[in-house]
Design a protein around this motif. Structure first.
Motif, PDB file in Angstrom:
ATOM      1  N   SER A 112       1.806   1.209  25.661  1.00  0.00           N
ATOM      2  CA  SER A 112       1.521   1.084  27.116  1.00  0.00           C
ATOM      3  C   SER A 112       0.173   1.755  27.370  1.00  0.00           C
ATOM      4  O   SER A 112      -0.021   2.891  26.877  1.00  0.00           O
ATOM      5  CB  SER A 112       2.287   1.412  28.090  1.00  0.00           C
ATOM      6  OG  SER A 112       3.895   0.717  27.925  1.00  0.00           O
ATOM      7  N   LEU A 113      -0.878   1.095  27.935  1.00  0.00           N
ATOM      8  CA  LEU A 113      -2.051   1.588  28.004  1.00  0.00           C
ATOM      9  C   LEU A 113      -2.351   1.610  29.565  1.00  0.00           C
ATOM     10  O   LEU A 113      -2.240   0.633  30.128  1.00  0.00           O
ATOM     11  CB  LEU A 113      -3.274   0.950  27.372  1.00  0.00           C
ATOM     12  CG  LEU A 113      -3.299   1.082  25.794  1.00  0.00           C
ATOM     13  CD1 LEU A 113      -4.248   0.174  25.069  1.00  0.00           C
ATOM     14  CD2 LEU A 113      -3.424   2.297  25.290  1.00  0.00           C
ATOM     15  N   THR A 114      -3.047   2.657  29.930  1.00  0.00           N
ATOM     16  CA  THR A 114      -3.444   2.601  31.140  1.00  0.00           C
ATOM     17  C   THR A 114      -4.732   1.709  31.479  1.00  0.00           C
ATOM     18  O   THR A 114      -5.417   1.349  30.429  1.00  0.00           O
ATOM     19  CB  THR A 114      -3.946   4.092  31.779  1.00  0.00           C
ATOM     20  OG1 THR A 114      -4.988   4.796  31.106  1.00  0.00           O
ATOM     21  CG2 THR A 114      -2.664   5.175  31.564  1.00  0.00           C
ATOM     22  N   SER A 115      -5.388   1.512  32.543  1.00  0.00           N
ATOM     23  CA  SER A 115      -6.259   0.686  32.879  1.00  0.00           C
ATOM     24  C   SER A 115      -7.683   1.442  32.120  1.00  0.00           C
ATOM     25  O   SER A 115      -8.473   0.918  31.649  1.00  0.00           O
ATOM     26  CB  SER A 115      -6.721   0.526  34.205  1.00  0.00           C
ATOM     27  OG  SER A 115      -5.541  -0.437  34.869  1.00  0.00           O
ATOM     28  N   GLU A 116      -7.631   2.652  32.245  1.00  0.00           N
ATOM     29  CA  GLU A 116      -8.741   3.495  31.766  1.00  0.00           C
ATOM     30  C   GLU A 116      -8.799   3.555  30.200  1.00  0.00           C
ATOM     31  O   GLU A 116      -9.856   3.258  29.565  1.00  0.00           O
ATOM     32  CB  GLU A 116      -8.671   5.146  32.187  1.00  0.00           C
ATOM     33  CG  GLU A 116      -9.628   5.702  31.725  1.00  0.00           C
ATOM     34  CD  GLU A 116      -9.760   7.130  32.270  1.00  0.00           C
ATOM     35  OE1 GLU A 116     -10.379   7.935  31.670  1.00  0.00           O
ATOM     36  OE2 GLU A 116      -9.202   7.417  33.361  1.00  0.00           O
ATOM     37  N   ARG A 117      -7.495   3.845  29.697  1.00  0.00           N
ATOM     38  CA  ARG A 117      -7.551   3.540  28.092  1.00  0.00           C
ATOM     39  C   ARG A 117      -7.815   2.160  27.434  1.00  0.00           C
ATOM     40  O   ARG A 117      -8.575   2.128  26.473  1.00  0.00           O
ATOM     41  CB  ARG A 117      -6.148   4.070  27.554  1.00  0.00           C
ATOM     42  CG  ARG A 117      -5.876   5.744  27.798  1.00  0.00           C
ATOM     43  CD  ARG A 117      -4.645   5.925  27.320  1.00  0.00           C
ATOM     44  NE  ARG A 117      -4.430   5.878  25.627  1.00  0.00           N
ATOM     45  CZ  ARG A 117      -3.183   5.683  25.197  1.00  0.00           C
ATOM     46  NH1 ARG A 117      -2.070   5.528  26.046  1.00  0.00           N
ATOM     47  NH2 ARG A 117      -3.179   5.354  24.061  1.00  0.00           N
ATOM     48  N   LEU A 118      -7.441   1.230  28.412  1.00  0.00           N
ATOM     49  CA  LEU A 118      -7.507  -0.281  27.980  1.00  0.00           C
ATOM     50  C   LEU A 118      -8.925  -0.162  27.805  1.00  0.00           C
ATOM     51  O   LEU A 118      -9.757  -0.927  27.248  1.00  0.00           O
ATOM     52  CB  LEU A 118      -6.891  -1.181  28.699  1.00  0.00           C
ATOM     53  CG  LEU A 118      -6.956  -2.497  28.531  1.00  0.00           C
ATOM     54  CD1 LEU A 118      -6.263  -2.869  27.130  1.00  0.00           C
ATOM     55  CD2 LEU A 118      -6.290  -3.430  29.438  1.00  0.00           C
ATOM     56  N   ASN A 119      -9.779   0.109  28.970  1.00  0.00           N
ATOM     57  CA  ASN A 119     -11.437  -0.370  28.976  1.00  0.00           C
ATOM     58  C   ASN A 119     -12.085   0.486  28.018  1.00  0.00           C
ATOM     59  O   ASN A 119     -12.795   0.127  27.469  1.00  0.00           O
ATOM     60  CB  ASN A 119     -11.679   0.355  30.526  1.00  0.00           C
ATOM     61  CG  ASN A 119     -13.021   0.062  30.803  1.00  0.00           C
ATOM     62  OD1 ASN A 119     -13.708  -1.119  30.590  1.00  0.00           O
ATOM     63  ND2 ASN A 119     -13.903   1.140  31.093  1.00  0.00           N
ATOM     64  N   ASN A 120     -11.265   1.869  27.754  1.00  0.00           N
ATOM     65  CA  ASN A 120     -12.079   2.567  26.693  1.00  0.00           C
ATOM     66  C   ASN A 120     -11.856   1.818  25.261  1.00  0.00           C
ATOM     67  O   ASN A 120     -12.885   1.805  24.634  1.00  0.00           O
ATOM     68  CB  ASN A 120     -11.489   3.959  26.588  1.00  0.00           C
ATOM     69  CG  ASN A 120     -11.971   4.778  27.869  1.00  0.00           C
ATOM     70  OD1 ASN A 120     -13.018   4.635  28.327  1.00  0.00           O
ATOM     71  ND2 ASN A 120     -11.262   5.923  28.046  1.00  0.00           N
ATOM     72  N   LEU A 121     -10.881   1.311  24.981  1.00  0.00           N
ATOM     73  CA  LEU A 121     -10.423   0.560  23.858  1.00  0.00           C
ATOM     74  C   LEU A 121     -11.398  -0.383  23.547  1.00  0.00           C
ATOM     75  O   LEU A 121     -12.066  -0.683  22.413  1.00  0.00           O
ATOM     76  CB  LEU A 121      -8.802   0.100  23.758  1.00  0.00           C
ATOM     77  CG  LEU A 121      -8.709  -0.586  22.564  1.00  0.00           C
ATOM     78  CD1 LEU A 121      -8.945   0.097  21.148  1.00  0.00           C
ATOM     79  CD2 LEU A 121      -7.269  -1.115  22.712  1.00  0.00           C
ATOM     80  N   TRP A 122     -11.567  -1.356  24.664  1.00  0.00           N
ATOM     81  CA  TRP A 122     -12.333  -2.590  24.645  1.00  0.00           C
ATOM     82  C   TRP A 122     -13.700  -2.269  24.582  1.00  0.00           C
ATOM     83  O   TRP A 122     -14.482  -2.731  23.675  1.00  0.00           O
ATOM     84  CB  TRP A 122     -11.963  -3.419  25.561  1.00  0.00           C
ATOM     85  CG  TRP A 122     -10.709  -4.306  25.346  1.00  0.00           C
ATOM     86  CD1 TRP A 122      -9.575  -3.993  25.636  1.00  0.00           C
ATOM     87  CD2 TRP A 122     -10.813  -5.448  24.342  1.00  0.00           C
ATOM     88  NE1 TRP A 122      -8.640  -5.009  25.270  1.00  0.00           N
ATOM     89  CE2 TRP A 122      -9.200  -5.757  24.453  1.00  0.00           C
ATOM     90  CE3 TRP A 122     -11.383  -6.385  23.966  1.00  0.00           C
ATOM     91  CZ2 TRP A 122      -8.618  -6.881  23.680  1.00  0.00           C
ATOM     92  CZ3 TRP A 122     -11.162  -7.375  23.050  1.00  0.00           C
ATOM     93  CH2 TRP A 122      -9.662  -7.568  22.952  1.00  0.00           C
ATOM     94  N   GLY A 123     -14.200  -1.271  24.809  1.00  0.00           N
ATOM     95  CA  GLY A 123     -15.834  -0.759  24.937  1.00  0.00           C
ATOM     96  C   GLY A 123     -15.848  -0.268  23.727  1.00  0.00           C
ATOM     97  O   GLY A 123     -16.985  -0.400  23.088  1.00  0.00           O
ATOM     98  N   THR A 124     -15.132   0.454  23.068  1.00  0.00           N
ATOM     99  CA  THR A 124     -15.057   0.991  21.563  1.00  0.00           C
ATOM    100  C   THR A 124     -15.267  -0.186  20.789  1.00  0.00           C
ATOM    101  O   THR A 124     -16.091  -0.069  19.633  1.00  0.00           O
ATOM    102  CB  THR A 124     -13.770   1.814  21.332  1.00  0.00           C
ATOM    103  OG1 THR A 124     -13.824   3.081  22.145  1.00  0.00           O
ATOM    104  CG2 THR A 124     -14.051   2.542  19.831  1.00  0.00           C
ATOM    105  N   LEU A 125     -14.455  -1.239  20.927  1.00  0.00           N
ATOM    106  CA  LEU A 125     -14.524  -2.325  20.018  1.00  0.00           C
ATOM    107  C   LEU A 125     -15.676  -3.196  20.200  1.00  0.00           C
ATOM    108  O   LEU A 125     -15.932  -3.960  19.253  1.00  0.00           O
ATOM    109  CB  LEU A 125     -13.120  -3.160  20.309  1.00  0.00           C
ATOM    110  CG  LEU A 125     -11.726  -2.538  19.936  1.00  0.00           C
ATOM    111  CD1 LEU A 125     -10.720  -3.610  20.597  1.00  0.00           C
ATOM    112  CD2 LEU A 125     -11.714  -2.203  18.443  1.00  0.00           C
ATOM    113  N   GLY A 126     -16.444  -2.866  21.326  1.00  0.00           N
ATOM    114  CA  GLY A 126     -17.622  -3.900  21.670  1.00  0.00           C
ATOM    115  C   GLY A 126     -17.538  -5.367  21.934  1.00  0.00           C
ATOM    116  O   GLY A 126     -18.118  -6.047  21.568  1.00  0.00           O
ATOM    117  N   ALA A 127     -16.411  -5.310  22.494  1.00  0.00           N
ATOM    118  CA  ALA A 127     -15.980  -6.845  23.072  1.00  0.00           C
ATOM    119  C   ALA A 127     -15.557  -6.804  24.257  1.00  0.00           C
ATOM    120  O   ALA A 127     -15.210  -5.761  24.974  1.00  0.00           O
ATOM    121  CB  ALA A 127     -14.778  -7.309  22.222  1.00  0.00           C
ATOM    122  N   LYS A 128     -15.558  -7.955  24.826  1.00  0.00           N
ATOM    123  CA  LYS A 128     -15.009  -8.388  26.368  1.00  0.00           C
ATOM    124  C   LYS A 128     -13.761  -8.796  26.035  1.00  0.00           C
ATOM    125  O   LYS A 128     -13.125  -9.119  25.143  1.00  0.00           O
ATOM    126  CB  LYS A 128     -15.787  -9.482  26.896  1.00  0.00           C
ATOM    127  CG  LYS A 128     -17.232  -9.571  26.874  1.00  0.00           C
ATOM    128  CD  LYS A 128     -17.593  -8.703  28.025  1.00  0.00           C
ATOM    129  CE  LYS A 128     -19.314  -9.083  28.149  1.00  0.00           C
ATOM    130  NZ  LYS A 128     -19.881  -7.847  29.120  1.00  0.00           N
TER     131      LYS A 128
END
Length: 182
Positions: free
Chosen positions: A131-147
């Motif tokens: 389970s990811l919080t909204s913040e962790r989810l945002n960080n993950l997708w930002g790190t991956l460089g994808a929308k």
């Protein structure tokens, strides 16, 4: 070992989807999300991408000490299943993501007994949803460089990493082509 474990999961899920949906093509693809230039790493759409997003050392295991020998290390893999479907096909993306969750709910432990294609050097894989919080989810997708696209993160536990059993991977040659002058 990492490739063998994740390609086995990919194959198992593709077999499940083919049986469940009477499909003929693979829908689960072992792939990164984006290329270094920011473009999508997979050609075409309507696929679920299985992407390794992190590795961590398992710290909850007992250590064995053998003189003059490095001990095996247990690692956990974090894999992201992302439904890469066209914008007009959003409902289908959610449907396939549901199939991923359903499959891993009913089969969350992979052994050589219930998964004959599991590499002989892998004893067991245990798959747990993260389970990811909204913040962790945002960080993950930002790190991956994808929308963001519909996705779910899983932890694959306890891959025993032993350097002695690592081998080079060479893709199978499917044909030899000769270019003739025109």
């Amino acid at each position: 070992m990492i490739y063998e474990a994740l390609s086995c999961l990919t194959s198992e899920m593709n077999d499940y989807l083919k049986l469940k949906l009477s499909a003929t093509e693979d829908k689960i693809v072992l792939s990164g999300l984006v290329n270094p230039d920011g473009s999508m790493a997979v050609q075409g759409e309507n696929k679920v991408l299985l992407t390794l997003v992190n590795l961590e050392k398992e710290t909850a295991t007992r250590k064995t000490t053998i003189p003059n020998k490095a001990t095996d290390m247990n690692i956990n893999m974090y894999v992201l299943f992302s439904a890469y479907f066209g914008s007009s096909n959003y409902a289908e993306a959610l449907r396939f993501l549901s199939f991923v969750v359903g499959f891993l709910q009913q089969k969350n432990v992979f052994t050589r007994t219930n998964t004959p294609r599991l590499d002989k050097n892998i004893q067991k894989l245990i798959v747990e949803m993260e389970s990811l919080t909204s913040e962790r989810l945002n960080n993950l997708w930002g790190t991956l460089g994808a929308k963001y696209i519909p996705s779910v993160l899983y932890k694959v536990r306890m891959l025993t990493y032993d350097e002695a059993v690592l081998r080079e991977f060479r893709p199978e040659i499917t044909g030899v082509g000769v270019n003739e002058p025109s």
